[in-house]
Design an enzyme around this catalytic site. Structure first.
Site, PDB file in Angstrom:
ATOM      1  N   ARG A  49     -19.724 -32.133  -7.809  1.00 22.18           N
ATOM      2  CA  ARG A  49     -21.127 -32.227  -8.198  1.00 22.18           C
ATOM      3  C   ARG A  49     -21.320 -32.892  -9.567  1.00 22.18           C
ATOM      4  NH1 ARG A  49     -21.066 -28.492  -5.165  1.00 22.18           N
ATOM      5  NH2 ARG A  49     -19.523 -27.589  -6.515  1.00 22.18           N
ATOM      6  N   THR A  50     -20.553 -32.445 -10.511  1.00 20.45           N
ATOM      7  CA  THR A  50     -20.791 -32.916 -11.878  1.00 20.45           C
ATOM      8  C   THR A  50     -20.537 -34.421 -11.977  1.00 20.45           C
ATOM      9  OG1 THR A  50     -20.121 -30.770 -12.701  1.00 20.45           O
ATOM     10  CG2 THR A  50     -20.199 -32.538 -14.298  1.00 20.45           C
ATOM     11  N   LYS A  78       1.409 -40.832 -17.638  1.00 19.33           N
ATOM     12  CA  LYS A  78       2.617 -41.374 -18.264  1.00 19.33           C
ATOM     13  C   LYS A  78       2.806 -40.791 -19.660  1.00 19.33           C
ATOM     14  CE  LYS A  78       1.669 -45.839 -16.101  1.00 19.33           C
ATOM     15  NZ  LYS A  78       1.118 -47.163 -16.450  1.00 19.33           N
ATOM     16  N   ARG A  99     -14.549 -34.849 -18.411  1.00 19.76           N
ATOM     17  CA  ARG A  99     -14.133 -33.478 -18.102  1.00 19.76           C
ATOM     18  C   ARG A  99     -12.637 -33.408 -18.325  1.00 19.76           C
ATOM     19  NH1 ARG A  99     -15.582 -29.807 -13.005  1.00 19.76           N
ATOM     20  NH2 ARG A  99     -17.411 -29.620 -14.320  1.00 19.76           N
ATOM     21  N   HIS A 127     -19.714 -26.279 -20.835  1.00 15.75           N
ATOM     22  CA  HIS A 127     -20.169 -27.183 -19.768  1.00 15.75           C
ATOM     23  C   HIS A 127     -21.678 -27.343 -19.999  1.00 15.75           C
ATOM     24  CE1 HIS A 127     -20.502 -29.267 -16.129  1.00 15.75           C
ATOM     25  NE2 HIS A 127     -20.255 -28.328 -15.246  1.00 15.75           N
TER      26      HIS A 127
END
Lengths: 299, 153
Positions: A49-50, A78, A99, A127
């Site tokens: 969703r985000t 890496k 995120r 958030h």
């Protein structure tokens, strides 16, 4: 530079500005105010969703979107440091939505980036776009933010959305009701926060028949992996399931919110109730994220 | 009289006084005195009217840096520092914590960015009644001052 890292970065006025702007985007979501801009969405941790709503927000504003949704396909697999990834991407994009699984990653990124950072979730910490869309949903359904009876239900220990909601709602004199099993009770630091700011709250283990004065039921997922004792999980998992018949004596203005995804904490028969608001809440995320991107870019 | 002589015996250097007895060797460790070649006197379990017993650390020809003072302030907030020059106490001050401390404390949260990337730590010092809390600038977790883990690199 305007970043949005933590909900506590925003004053009451800034929060209300975002909500006003979001209402404008809801009335007219397709604008080309970001024509020629590039929005980077860096998702070091999966999200549905985000990420989709941030990308939709950028697209509807006319921006181009670059980014990744799986860090395994990037140089961070890496061993590239977050510092270097942010330095590089801030050469390319006008704003970075990120995120990350590490807590504090967005704050750190905001210190090394040359373009605004929008935190789309940093581990169990913050958030803020979810919090702002929660506020928008509350205001839209109740017509106000002040003096509401807000029930927070389920995982109150680890659920970052409920913690941020407490921090944001303190501007608006709410009364909170915390309903959770003992293992997932609201941590003391948030109760101390309430005490310090004169926010009233109650605590309970029982859900059924306990919320007839509620304006908002904010449901969260009780996650199996949080329990050390799986017998205890089996005992409580259905206790915190909201069913349609439990809504009978509730107030007409009650609305049920959930940050989604839901598992079994809201029975599917609740969906038919006009009090179920979680899918519209997710939709509101689009308008709020349009407002956030515009604000950090100073538009 | 004897006590005064001990302090006055330092020509140039620093005296850290009024240390709680159980923190003296932590101070030794924080200042890495085991590797210090200067003349050092460490006294512990000395009589103190105010504290019952106390400790004292005297280091000749060494003047503490800000981060060292902040580290000591974390574990011994009521200690006093005396700066000695030419046998005279030229400066005497009580320890206080600044509003923000950098690179002194490690975050207790294993998922904090500071424990996973080369990022210096920053903590905001919050006084809440009798309690002093340190709030991580990055992950926003709070820890009581006495439970803070001092970074001793």
């Amino acid at each position: 530079m305007n970043h949005l890292v933590s909900i506590s970065d925003y004053s009451k006025e800034e929060i209300l500005d975002i909500l006003r702007a979001a209402a404008g985007f809801e009335a007219n979501p397709n604008r080309k105010t970001l024509d020629g801009k590039v929005v980077a969405t860096l998702f070091f941790e999966p999200s549905t969703r985000t990420r989709l709503s941030f990308e939709t927000a950028a697209n509807r504003l006319g921006a181009r979107v670059i980014g990744f949704s799986d860090a395994a396909t990037t140089s961070s697999s890496k061993g590239e440091s977050l510092h270097d990834t942010i330095q590089m991407v801030s050469n390319y994009a006008d704003v970075i939505v990120m995120r990350h699984y590490l807590e504090g990653a967005a704050r750190y990124a905001s210190e090394v980036s040359r373009v605004p950072i929008v935190n789309a979730g940093d581990g169990a910490n913050q958030h803020p776009s979810q919090t702002l869309l929660d506020l928008y949903s509350i205001q839209k359904t109740q017509g106000r933010l002040d003096n509401l009876q807000i029930y927070l239900i389920g995982d109150l220990k680890y659920g970052r959305t409920v913690h941020s909601l407490i921090q944001a709602m303190y501007h608006f004199k709410p009364t909170f009701h915390f309903i959770a099993p003992d293992e997932l009770r609201m941590p003391d630091e948030y109760k101390l926060f309430c005490d310090k700011h004169g926010i009233q709250y109650t605590e309970s283990r029982e859900l059924e028949g306990n919320f007839n004065d509620a304006d908002i039921l904010y449901m969260t997922r009780v996650q199996k992996e949080r329990f050390q004792d799986l017998v205890e999980y089996e005992r409580v998992k259905d206790v915190y399931t909201l069913r349609y018949d439990m809504l009978e004596s509730t107030k007409p203005n009650l609305r049920i919110l959930h940050p989604l995804p839901r598992v079994n904490e809201i029975a599917y028969d609740v969906d038919k109730s006009e009090k179920a608001y979680y899918f519209q809440q997710a939709q509101n995320g689009l308008y709020v994220r349009q407002a956030i991107i515009s604000k950090v870019l100073g538009l | 009289m004897e006590k005064e002589l001990k302090v006055a015996a330092l020509r140039n250097g620093t005296v850290i006084d009024h240390l709680p007895s159980n923190q003296v060797f932590k101070v030794v460790s924080i200042l890495q005195l085991e590797n210090c070649k200067n003349q050092i006197t460490i006294g512990n379990n000395l009589d103190s009217k105010r504290m019952g017993t106390k400790g004292i650390v005297k280091i000749s020809d060494r003047f503490l840096k800000e981060d060292e003072v902040n580290k000591i302030a974390l574990i011994a907030p009521n200690a006093k520092i005396n700066i000695i020059r030419n046998y005279e106490v030229v400066e005497k001050y009580a320890l206080t914590l600044p509003d923000e401390i950098r690179d002194v404390v490690r975050c207790m949260n294993p998922k904090c960015i500071t424990n996973n990337e080369p990022v210096g730590t920053r903590f905001h010092v919050i006084t809440d009644g009798d309690q002093v809390l340190l709030k991580c600038h990055y992950c926003e977790r709070e820890v009581l001052r006495e439970k803070a883990k001092i970074n001793n690199n």
